[in-house]
Design a protein around this motif. Structure first.
Motif, short mmCIF file in Angstrom:
data_model
loop_
_atom_site.label_atom_id
_atom_site.label_comp_id
_atom_site.label_asym_id
_atom_site.label_seq_id
_atom_site.Cartn_x
_atom_site.Cartn_y
_atom_site.Cartn_z
N ASP A 1 0.83 -1.20 0.00
CA ASP A 1 0.00 0.00 0.00
C ASP A 1 0.87 1.25 0.00
N ARG A 2 0.27 2.37 -0.38
CA ARG A 2 0.99 3.64 -0.35
C ARG A 2 1.40 3.98 1.08
N GLU A 3 2.64 4.42 1.26
CA GLU A 3 3.15 4.81 2.57
C GLU A 3 2.86 6.29 2.81
N LEU A 4 2.29 6.59 3.98
CA LEU A 4 1.78 7.94 4.25
C LEU A 4 2.69 8.78 5.13
N GLY A 5 3.80 8.21 5.61
CA GLY A 5 4.74 9.01 6.38
C GLY A 5 4.12 9.65 7.60
N ILE A 6 4.32 10.97 7.78
CA ILE A 6 3.83 11.65 8.99
C ILE A 6 2.31 11.74 9.03
N LEU A 7 1.65 11.46 7.91
CA LEU A 7 0.19 11.49 7.91
C LEU A 7 -0.44 10.14 8.23
N ARG B 1 0.29 22.27 1.69
CA ARG B 1 1.17 21.86 0.60
C ARG B 1 0.47 20.81 -0.27
N ARG B 2 -0.26 19.92 0.37
CA ARG B 2 -1.04 18.91 -0.36
C ARG B 2 -2.10 19.58 -1.25
N GLN B 3 -2.75 20.60 -0.70
CA GLN B 3 -3.77 21.31 -1.47
C GLN B 3 -3.14 21.98 -2.69
N HIS B 4 -1.92 22.46 -2.54
CA HIS B 4 -1.24 23.15 -3.63
C HIS B 4 -0.74 22.17 -4.70
N HIS C 1 1.79 15.05 -4.36
CA HIS C 1 2.14 15.35 -2.97
C HIS C 1 2.75 14.14 -2.28
N ARG C 2 3.96 14.35 -1.76
CA ARG C 2 4.66 13.30 -1.02
C ARG C 2 4.81 13.75 0.43
N PRO C 3 4.02 13.17 1.37
CA PRO C 3 4.18 13.56 2.77
C PRO C 3 5.55 13.15 3.28
N PRO C 4 6.17 13.94 4.15
CA PRO C 4 7.49 13.55 4.68
C PRO C 4 7.48 12.11 5.20
#
Length: 239
Positions: free
Chosen positions: A98-104, A122-125, A131-134
C-alpha cells in the motif's frame, strides 16, 4: 507469451478500515490502531468477503496462471482464504504494498489539517498525485514501483494473472495500462471507489488494454457479505 488478461482484487475489509471509518465519524484526529500498517489483519466481515471472493474464484481458477499479492497481511489473508485448499502459484512482491503515508499515517482528514497545517496546505497546492508527505510516498512514487513490477510480469510466461493488493494499487495499475494522464486519473478516482474484495478486469488487445469490469462486487452481494468502502478524505488514504 505475455499477460493478456489481468484481474485486480482489493483486500477484504480490514480492522484498519473499520477503525478509520469510525475515527472519521467520531471527529477524531488520529485512528486508534496499535499495529503497523503491514500487519493490519482482516476484520470478521473482511474474512467473509474473502471467502465470497473464493466463490468467484472457483469459476475462474482454471484460467488463472499466477497470483501476485502484496506482502501486507490483509492482502495475503484475503488471497489465502479465497484460494482455500485449491492452491495455486502465489508470488509475493513488495512493490504491491500500500501507499506509505509518512507523517500522515493514522491521521484522519481533521487530524492532518490540525496537526500538520503546513503539510495539509502543501497537499492542497501540489494535488494528490504529486504530494509526497514527509517519510511517505506520492501516487507518482507508487506508480514508479508499479511500472517496474508490471514490466517484470509482462515479460514472464503467464497469459492470465491476478493481483491482490490495495485500492491505490488498483487505481494506479489502471493509470499505467489504460493509460491515463494525471487529470484523467484524478477525475476517474473522484467518481469511482475500489471496494473491499472487489474485482477489476483488464483485457489486452491489439490496440492496448481495455477495462472490462471495475470494482465488481456481485459475488459479495450474492453471498450476503457486507461491501464496505472507507468514506474518509481524499488526502489521507484508508487502511
Amino acid at each position: 507469451m505475455a499477460v493478456k488478461e489481468l484481474w485486480l482484487a482489493r483486500h477484504g475489509e480490514s480492522i484498519g478500515n473499520v477503525a478509520a471509518t469510525q475515527a472519521e465519524i467520531d471527529g477524531l484526529d488520529t485512528i486508534p490502531l496499535d499495529v503497523r500498517d503491514a500487519d493490519v489483519p482482516l476484520s470478521d466481515t473482511g474474512r467473509e468477503q474473502a471467502l465470497a471472493l473464493g466463490e468467484w474464484l472457483d469459476g475462474h481458477r482454471e484460467g488463472l496462471d499466477v497470483y501476485w499479492v502484496s506482502p501486507y497481511l490483509r492482502a495475503r489473508e484475503t488471497l489465502a482464504l479465497a484460494l482455500g485448499d485449491g492452491g495455486g502459484r502465489v508470488l509475493v512482491d513488495e512493490r504491491l504494498r500500500d501507499r506509505e503515508l509518512g507523517i500522515l499515517d493514522l491521521l484522519t482528514r481533521r487530524g492532518a489539517a490540525r496537526l500538520h497545517p503546513e503539510e495539509f496546505a502543501r497537499r492542497q497546492h501540489l494535488g494528490k498525485f504529486y504530494h509526497r508527505p514527509p517519510g511517505g510516498e506520492s501516487w507518482a512514487d507508487v506508480a514508479l514501483r508499479l511500472r517496474s513490477f508490471l514490466r517484470d510480469v509482462m515479460a514472464g510466461p503467464d497469459e492470465r494473472a491476478m493481483i491482490v493488493a490495495h485500492d491505490a494499487v488498483v487505481m494506479l495499475v489502471l493509470y499505467i495500462l489504460l493509460p491515463m494522464d494525471e487529470p484523467g486519473l484524478l477525475d476517474f478516482a473522484a467518481g469511482h471507489t475500489v471496494l473491499n474484495a472487489s474485482v477489476t478486469h483488464l483485457v489486452r488487445g491489439d490496440d492496448g488494454w481495455t477495462l472490462s469490469a471495475f470494482s465488481d462486487v456481485a459475488h459479495l452481494q450474492r453471498e450476503g457479505a457486507d461491501v464496505t468502502a472507507h468514506p474518509g478524505s481524499p488526502d489521507v488514504e484508508p487502511r
